[in-house]
Design a protein around this motif. Structure first.
Motif, PDB file in Angstrom:
ATOM      1  N   ILE A   1       7.123   6.452   4.120  1.00 56.90           N
ATOM      2  CA  ILE A   1       6.760   7.522   2.838  1.00 56.90           C
ATOM      3  C   ILE A   1       7.466   7.345   1.923  1.00 56.90           C
ATOM      4  N   HIS A   2       5.684   7.638   0.590  1.00 61.36           N
ATOM      5  CA  HIS A   2       5.777   6.968  -0.649  1.00 61.36           C
ATOM      6  C   HIS A   2       5.712   8.206  -1.778  1.00 61.36           C
ATOM      7  N   LEU A   3       4.812   9.629  -0.854  1.00 67.51           N
ATOM      8  CA  LEU A   3       4.503  10.803  -1.364  1.00 67.51           C
ATOM      9  C   LEU A   3       4.303  11.988  -0.255  1.00 67.51           C
TER      10      LEU A   3
ATOM     11  N   MET B   1       1.019  -1.244   0.111  1.00 69.94           N
ATOM     12  CA  MET B   1       0.024   0.125  -0.360  1.00 69.94           C
ATOM     13  C   MET B   1       0.746   1.044   0.269  1.00 69.94           C
ATOM     14  N   ILE B   2       0.361   2.352  -0.441  1.00 65.85           N
ATOM     15  CA  ILE B   2       1.444   3.312  -0.559  1.00 65.85           C
ATOM     16  C   ILE B   2       0.614   4.320   0.549  1.00 65.85           C
ATOM     17  N   HIS B   3       1.979   5.143   0.785  1.00 64.66           N
ATOM     18  CA  HIS B   3       1.699   5.618   2.003  1.00 64.66           C
ATOM     19  C   HIS B   3       1.851   7.698   2.074  1.00 64.66           C
ATOM     20  N   ILE B   4       0.912   8.358   1.439  1.00 66.08           N
ATOM     21  CA  ILE B   4       1.029   9.154   1.495  1.00 66.08           C
ATOM     22  C   ILE B   4       0.614  10.124   2.710  1.00 66.08           C
ATOM     23  N   LEU B   5       1.833  10.876   3.042  1.00 64.23           N
ATOM     24  CA  LEU B   5       2.011  11.737   4.457  1.00 64.23           C
ATOM     25  C   LEU B   5       1.766  13.163   3.684  1.00 64.23           C
ATOM     26  N   VAL B   6       0.457  13.749   4.720  1.00 62.11           N
ATOM     27  CA  VAL B   6       0.214  14.752   4.112  1.00 62.11           C
ATOM     28  C   VAL B   6      -0.012  16.097   5.771  1.00 62.11           C
ATOM     29  N   ALA B   7       0.572  16.964   5.389  1.00 56.22           N
ATOM     30  CA  ALA B   7       1.071  17.828   5.984  1.00 56.22           C
ATOM     31  C   ALA B   7       1.009  19.411   6.303  1.00 56.22           C
ATOM     32  N   ASP B   8      -0.035  19.911   6.947  1.00 57.97           N
ATOM     33  CA  ASP B   8      -0.700  20.765   6.867  1.00 57.97           C
ATOM     34  C   ASP B   8      -1.539  21.396   8.507  1.00 57.97           C
ATOM     35  N   ASP B   9      -1.458  22.295   9.343  1.00 60.06           N
ATOM     36  CA  ASP B   9      -1.713  23.033  10.035  1.00 60.06           C
ATOM     37  C   ASP B   9      -3.257  23.710  10.245  1.00 60.06           C
ATOM     38  N   ASP B  10      -4.361  22.857   9.127  1.00 58.50           N
ATOM     39  CA  ASP B  10      -5.759  23.363   8.957  1.00 58.50           C
ATOM     40  C   ASP B  10      -5.991  21.906   8.787  1.00 58.50           C
ATOM     41  N   ILE B  11      -6.686  21.451  10.113  1.00 55.96           N
ATOM     42  CA  ILE B  11      -7.702  20.319  10.016  1.00 55.96           C
ATOM     43  C   ILE B  11      -8.123  20.026   9.001  1.00 55.96           C
ATOM     44  N   HIS B  12      -9.441  21.307   8.910  1.00 50.86           N
ATOM     45  CA  HIS B  12     -10.126  20.948   7.970  1.00 50.86           C
ATOM     46  C   HIS B  12      -9.137  19.831   6.398  1.00 50.86           C
ATOM     47  N   ILE B  13      -8.582  20.946   6.167  1.00 50.19           N
ATOM     48  CA  ILE B  13      -7.439  20.474   4.669  1.00 50.19           C
ATOM     49  C   ILE B  13      -7.212  18.835   5.325  1.00 50.19           C
ATOM     50  N   ARG B  14      -6.718  18.554   5.989  1.00 48.17           N
ATOM     51  CA  ARG B  14      -6.235  17.139   6.159  1.00 48.17           C
ATOM     52  C   ARG B  14      -7.172  16.264   6.682  1.00 48.17           C
ATOM     53  N   GLU B  15      -8.261  16.546   6.901  1.00 42.88           N
ATOM     54  CA  GLU B  15      -9.586  15.656   7.158  1.00 42.88           C
ATOM     55  C   GLU B  15     -10.469  15.505   5.464  1.00 42.88           C
ATOM     56  N   LEU B  16     -10.226  16.847   4.562  1.00 36.98           N
ATOM     57  CA  LEU B  16     -10.542  17.031   3.109  1.00 36.98           C
ATOM     58  C   LEU B  16      -9.846  15.527   2.586  1.00 36.98           C
ATOM     59  N   LEU B  17      -8.222  16.195   3.029  1.00 39.65           N
ATOM     60  CA  LEU B  17      -7.112  14.917   2.118  1.00 39.65           C
ATOM     61  C   LEU B  17      -7.643  13.579   3.005  1.00 39.65           C
ATOM     62  N   ARG B  18      -7.597  13.816   3.910  1.00 37.80           N
ATOM     63  CA  ARG B  18      -7.458  11.765   4.072  1.00 37.80           C
ATOM     64  C   ARG B  18      -8.631  11.252   3.866  1.00 37.80           C
ATOM     65  N   HIS B  19     -10.083  11.648   3.609  1.00 34.70           N
ATOM     66  CA  HIS B  19     -11.057  11.315   3.013  1.00 34.70           C
ATOM     67  C   HIS B  19     -10.632  10.818   1.616  1.00 34.70           C
ATOM     68  N   VAL B  20     -10.285  11.827   1.083  1.00 32.47           N
ATOM     69  CA  VAL B  20     -10.432  12.102  -0.883  1.00 32.47           C
ATOM     70  C   VAL B  20      -9.196  10.338  -1.329  1.00 32.47           C
ATOM     71  N   LEU B  21      -8.013  10.771   0.229  1.00 31.53           N
ATOM     72  CA  LEU B  21      -7.384   9.810  -0.524  1.00 31.53           C
ATOM     73  C   LEU B  21      -7.332   8.368  -0.184  1.00 31.53           C
ATOM     74  N   GLN B  22      -7.644   8.023   1.242  1.00 30.57           N
ATOM     75  CA  GLN B  22      -8.046   7.242   1.561  1.00 30.57           C
ATOM     76  C   GLN B  22      -9.327   5.864   0.768  1.00 30.57           C
TER      77      GLN B  22
END
Length: 225
Positions: free
Chosen positions: A46-48, A1-22
């Motif tokens: 981490i792969h990306l 499985m590809i592992h993606i790191l999302v680094a952002d201080d905006d929790i809403h951005i992190r939640e959005l990207l977590r949902h989309v990427l998962q």
């Protein structure tokens, strides 16, 4: 499985990207700032990385430079700044792509998939190191006019290193990845297998080399031609 790191201080951005990427089948690791992201990098494979530029503590440009220096995976920078000088700073720091906010999540997914293809990480069954080809599907190595099979652990070790050129792996990481968490031997096993790989390819090709990173582990470097 590809592992993606999302680094952002905006929790809403992190939640959005977590949902989309998962939803796309990726494993997502989150960090609220650059320092937390560095901590994730030290313990996870981490792969990306998708990184916000403006973060407290260590910012995205600093984190991007760190990744480019110490790891070998692609980076996408997120930023609200879309002026050319800002983009220049991002590319100078080593980013592979640059996405301005607000953005369409699906477009980001397209960019992620394109970068992963470029880095030969998605469903990669063939790894090319100049004239040396590692056929992961058939467990074969083609080296010029020669074709041969390696002992399984040597093959898996070579494939792991070759999948992430220039990334340094600790001995402990390689033990976990190749031999598994329940392996009862010590990390000298890695040293022995690396020595065998070097001996096998020493007189056969100059397409790549396996470097020792003193006090840390090993990395594979492909010779640029």
């Amino acid at each position: 499985m590809i592992h993606i790191l999302v680094a952002d201080d905006d929790i809403h951005i992190r939640e959005l990207l977590r949902h989309v990427l998962q939803h796309e089948g990726y494993a997502v690791f989150e960090a609220a700032d650059g320092n937390e992201a560095s901590s994730v990098l030290s313990r996870e494979q981490i792969h990306l990385a998708v990184i916000d530029v403006m973060m407290p503590g260590k910012d995205g440009l600093q984190l991007c430079s760190e990744i480019r220096q110490d790891y070998g995976f692609p980076v996408i920078l997120l930023t609200a700044k879309d002026q050319l000088p800002d983009k220049e700073k991002g590319y100078t720091a080593g980013t592979d792509d640059y996405v301005t906010k607000p953005f369409e999540p699906q477009e980001l997914v397209f960019r992620i998939k394109a970068l992963l293809r470029r880095y030969q990480m998605v469903n990669s069954q063939v790894i090319k190191l100049n004239d040396t080809v590692i056929d992961a599907k058939n467990y074969m190595v083609h080296c010029g006019d020669h074709m041969f099979m390696l002992p399984m652990k040597e093959f898996e070790l070579l494939t792991q290193l070759a999948s992430f050129p220039d990334r340094t792996f600790t001995r402990e990481e390689l033990i976990q990845l190749i031999w598994g968490a329940d392996f009862e031997g010590d990390d000298r096993t890695v040293d022995v297998h690396i020595k065998r790989l070097r001996e096998r390819f020493a007189d056969m090709t100059e397409d790549f080399s396996i470097r020792t990173v003193r006090g840390v582990g090993y990395k594979l470097e492909a010779v640029k031609k």
